[in-house]
Design a protein around this motif. Structure first.
Motif, PDB file in Angstrom:
ATOM      1  N   MET A  71       9.497 -18.651   3.330  1.00 21.29           N
ATOM      2  CA  MET A  71       9.610 -17.361   2.671  1.00 21.29           C
ATOM      3  C   MET A  71       9.353 -16.275   3.705  1.00 21.29           C
ATOM      4  SD  MET A  71      10.089 -15.570  -0.184  1.00 21.29           S
ATOM      5  CE  MET A  71      10.329 -16.954  -1.253  1.00 21.29           C
ATOM      6  N   SER A  72      10.166 -15.254   3.696  1.00 22.40           N
ATOM      7  CA  SER A  72      10.034 -14.154   4.652  1.00 22.40           C
ATOM      8  C   SER A  72       8.939 -13.184   4.202  1.00 22.40           C
ATOM      9  CB  SER A  72      11.370 -13.425   4.797  1.00 22.40           C
ATOM     10  OG  SER A  72      11.740 -12.825   3.576  1.00 22.40           O
ATOM     11  N   VAL A  73       8.580 -12.281   5.117  1.00 21.75           N
ATOM     12  CA  VAL A  73       7.567 -11.268   4.809  1.00 21.75           C
ATOM     13  C   VAL A  73       8.142  -9.877   5.032  1.00 21.75           C
ATOM     14  CG1 VAL A  73       5.579 -12.730   5.341  1.00 21.75           C
ATOM     15  CG2 VAL A  73       6.584 -11.332   7.147  1.00 21.75           C
ATOM     16  N   ILE A  74       7.674  -8.950   4.216  1.00 21.87           N
ATOM     17  CA  ILE A  74       7.967  -7.538   4.401  1.00 21.87           C
ATOM     18  C   ILE A  74       6.821  -6.975   5.226  1.00 21.87           C
ATOM     19  CG2 ILE A  74       8.293  -5.303   3.259  1.00 21.87           C
ATOM     20  CD1 ILE A  74      10.540  -7.350   2.715  1.00 21.87           C
ATOM     21  N   VAL A  75       7.148  -6.177   6.224  1.00 19.54           N
ATOM     22  CA  VAL A  75       6.147  -5.580   7.103  1.00 19.54           C
ATOM     23  C   VAL A  75       6.265  -4.067   7.001  1.00 19.54           C
ATOM     24  CG1 VAL A  75       5.297  -5.403   9.457  1.00 19.54           C
ATOM     25  CG2 VAL A  75       6.461  -7.492   8.728  1.00 19.54           C
ATOM     26  N   ALA A  76       5.131  -3.419   6.761  1.00 19.90           N
ATOM     27  CA  ALA A  76       5.065  -1.958   6.797  1.00 19.90           C
ATOM     28  C   ALA A  76       4.059  -1.594   7.874  1.00 19.90           C
ATOM     29  CB  ALA A  76       4.628  -1.403   5.442  1.00 19.90           C
ATOM     30  N   ALA A  77       4.508  -0.876   8.890  1.00 17.21           N
ATOM     31  CA  ALA A  77       3.629  -0.452   9.971  1.00 17.21           C
ATOM     32  C   ALA A  77       3.685   1.067  10.070  1.00 17.21           C
ATOM     33  CB  ALA A  77       4.039  -1.084  11.295  1.00 17.21           C
ATOM     34  N   LYS A  78       2.517   1.688  10.107  1.00 20.05           N
ATOM     35  CA  LYS A  78       2.406   3.149  10.221  1.00 20.05           C
ATOM     36  C   LYS A  78       1.806   3.451  11.589  1.00 20.05           C
ATOM     37  CE  LYS A  78       0.426   7.148   7.854  1.00 20.05           C
ATOM     38  NZ  LYS A  78      -0.436   7.553   6.717  1.00 20.05           N
ATOM     39  N   ILE A  79       2.561   4.206  12.390  1.00 20.10           N
ATOM     40  CA  ILE A  79       2.147   4.523  13.758  1.00 20.10           C
ATOM     41  C   ILE A  79       1.967   6.025  13.886  1.00 20.10           C
ATOM     42  CG2 ILE A  79       2.834   4.445  16.187  1.00 20.10           C
ATOM     43  CD1 ILE A  79       4.524   1.973  15.489  1.00 20.10           C
ATOM     44  N   ALA A  80       0.774   6.454  14.287  1.00 22.17           N
ATOM     45  CA  ALA A  80       0.550   7.875  14.569  1.00 22.17           C
ATOM     46  C   ALA A  80       1.488   8.271  15.705  1.00 22.17           C
ATOM     47  CB  ALA A  80      -0.906   8.112  14.960  1.00 22.17           C
ATOM     48  N   ALA A  81       2.173   9.408  15.549  1.00 20.58           N
ATOM     49  CA  ALA A  81       3.201   9.741  16.540  1.00 20.58           C
ATOM     50  C   ALA A  81       3.531  11.221  16.556  1.00 20.58           C
ATOM     51  CB  ALA A  81       4.473   8.956  16.235  1.00 20.58           C
ATOM     52  N   ASP A  82       4.102  11.626  17.677  1.00 23.18           N
ATOM     53  CA  ASP A  82       4.757  12.924  17.803  1.00 23.18           C
ATOM     54  C   ASP A  82       6.165  12.703  17.256  1.00 23.18           C
ATOM     55  OD1 ASP A  82       6.404  15.025  18.694  1.00 23.18           O
ATOM     56  OD2 ASP A  82       5.312  15.230  20.581  1.00 23.18           O
ATOM     57  N   VAL A  83       6.375  13.073  16.019  1.00 22.95           N
ATOM     58  CA  VAL A  83       7.620  12.750  15.326  1.00 22.95           C
ATOM     59  C   VAL A  83       8.824  13.425  15.968  1.00 22.95           C
ATOM     60  CG1 VAL A  83       8.839  12.872  13.103  1.00 22.95           C
ATOM     61  CG2 VAL A  83       6.417  12.236  13.180  1.00 22.95           C
ATOM     62  N   SER A  84       8.675  14.634  16.461  1.00 20.07           N
ATOM     63  CA  SER A  84       9.826  15.292  17.093  1.00 20.07           C
ATOM     64  C   SER A  84      10.227  14.555  18.367  1.00 20.07           C
ATOM     65  CB  SER A  84       9.555  16.767  17.369  1.00 20.07           C
ATOM     66  OG  SER A  84       8.473  16.924  18.256  1.00 20.07           O
ATOM     67  N   ALA A  85       9.266  14.081  19.150  1.00 30.12           N
ATOM     68  CA  ALA A  85       9.595  13.293  20.349  1.00 30.12           C
ATOM     69  C   ALA A  85      10.263  11.986  19.950  1.00 30.12           C
ATOM     70  CB  ALA A  85       8.341  13.021  21.173  1.00 30.12           C
ATOM     71  N   PHE A  86       9.761  11.355  18.891  1.00 33.04           N
ATOM     72  CA  PHE A  86      10.361  10.116  18.402  1.00 33.04           C
ATOM     73  C   PHE A  86      11.815  10.349  17.990  1.00 33.04           C
ATOM     74  CE2 PHE A  86      11.482   7.895  14.433  1.00 33.04           C
ATOM     75  CZ  PHE A  86      11.697   6.632  14.958  1.00 33.04           C
ATOM     76  N   LYS A  87      12.061  11.365  17.175  1.00 30.93           N
ATOM     77  CA  LYS A  87      13.431  11.624  16.705  1.00 30.93           C
ATOM     78  C   LYS A  87      14.366  11.929  17.867  1.00 30.93           C
ATOM     79  CE  LYS A  87      12.452  13.102  11.991  1.00 30.93           C
ATOM     80  NZ  LYS A  87      12.515  14.222  11.030  1.00 30.93           N
ATOM     81  N   LYS A  88      13.883  12.675  18.845  1.00 30.22           N
ATOM     82  CA  LYS A  88      14.694  12.989  20.025  1.00 30.22           C
ATOM     83  C   LYS A  88      15.042  11.707  20.784  1.00 30.22           C
ATOM     84  CE  LYS A  88      14.598  15.973  24.090  1.00 30.22           C
ATOM     85  NZ  LYS A  88      13.790  16.913  24.890  1.00 30.22           N
ATOM     86  N   SER A  89      14.097  10.786  20.861  1.00 23.26           N
ATOM     87  CA  SER A  89      14.333   9.535  21.597  1.00 23.26           C
ATOM     88  C   SER A  89      15.388   8.654  20.944  1.00 23.26           C
ATOM     89  CB  SER A  89      13.029   8.751  21.758  1.00 23.26           C
ATOM     90  OG  SER A  89      12.656   8.098  20.548  1.00 23.26           O
ATOM     91  N   LEU A  90      15.600   8.825  19.646  1.00 22.79           N
ATOM     92  CA  LEU A  90      16.583   7.987  18.954  1.00 22.79           C
ATOM     93  C   LEU A  90      17.988   8.164  19.519  1.00 22.79           C
ATOM     94  CD1 LEU A  90      15.316   8.411  15.287  1.00 22.79           C
ATOM     95  CD2 LEU A  90      15.085   6.375  16.746  1.00 22.79           C
TER      96      LEU A  90
END
Length: 101
Positions: A1-20
């Motif tokens: 059986m598979s697992v669902i994973v939820a991970a919350k990472i503190a981040a600079d969201v604008s830097a993250f979005k730019k990196s995408l």
């Protein structure tokens, strides 16, 4: 059986979005590594000061092995993740339900 994973990472969201877009090839490479190690589904979400990872993996152990890779941790830091705050990771057994879509 598979697992669902939820991970919350503190981040600079604008830097993250730019990196995408700026580092799209890196994200593709990491996604392929994840699939090879047991990832079944993957998606990001962004909030106020954090990034969510919502995944499905073959097992919690497979995710933990992948997620603990020092190169992956370095990448997360380089795209806005806060290296001084431990991610919050929660696992749940994936279950089918009549309202699943």
């Amino acid at each position: 059986m598979s697992v669902i994973v939820a991970a919350k990472i503190a981040a600079d969201v604008s830097a993250f979005k730019k990196s995408l877009t700026e580092r799209a090839d890196d994200y593709r490479r990491i996604a392929e590594m994840g699939r090879q190690q047991g990832a079944l589904h993957h998606q990001f979400g962004a909030g106020d000061g954090y990034v969510l990872i919502i995944d499905e993996w073959e097992s919690a152990e497979a995710f933990n092995t992948f997620f603990s890779d020092p190169q992956l941790m370095s990448f997360i830091g380089s795209v806005g993740g806060d290296p001084n705050t431990a991610p919050e990771v929660t696992f749940g057994e994936s279950v089918d339900s009549p309202d699943k879509f």
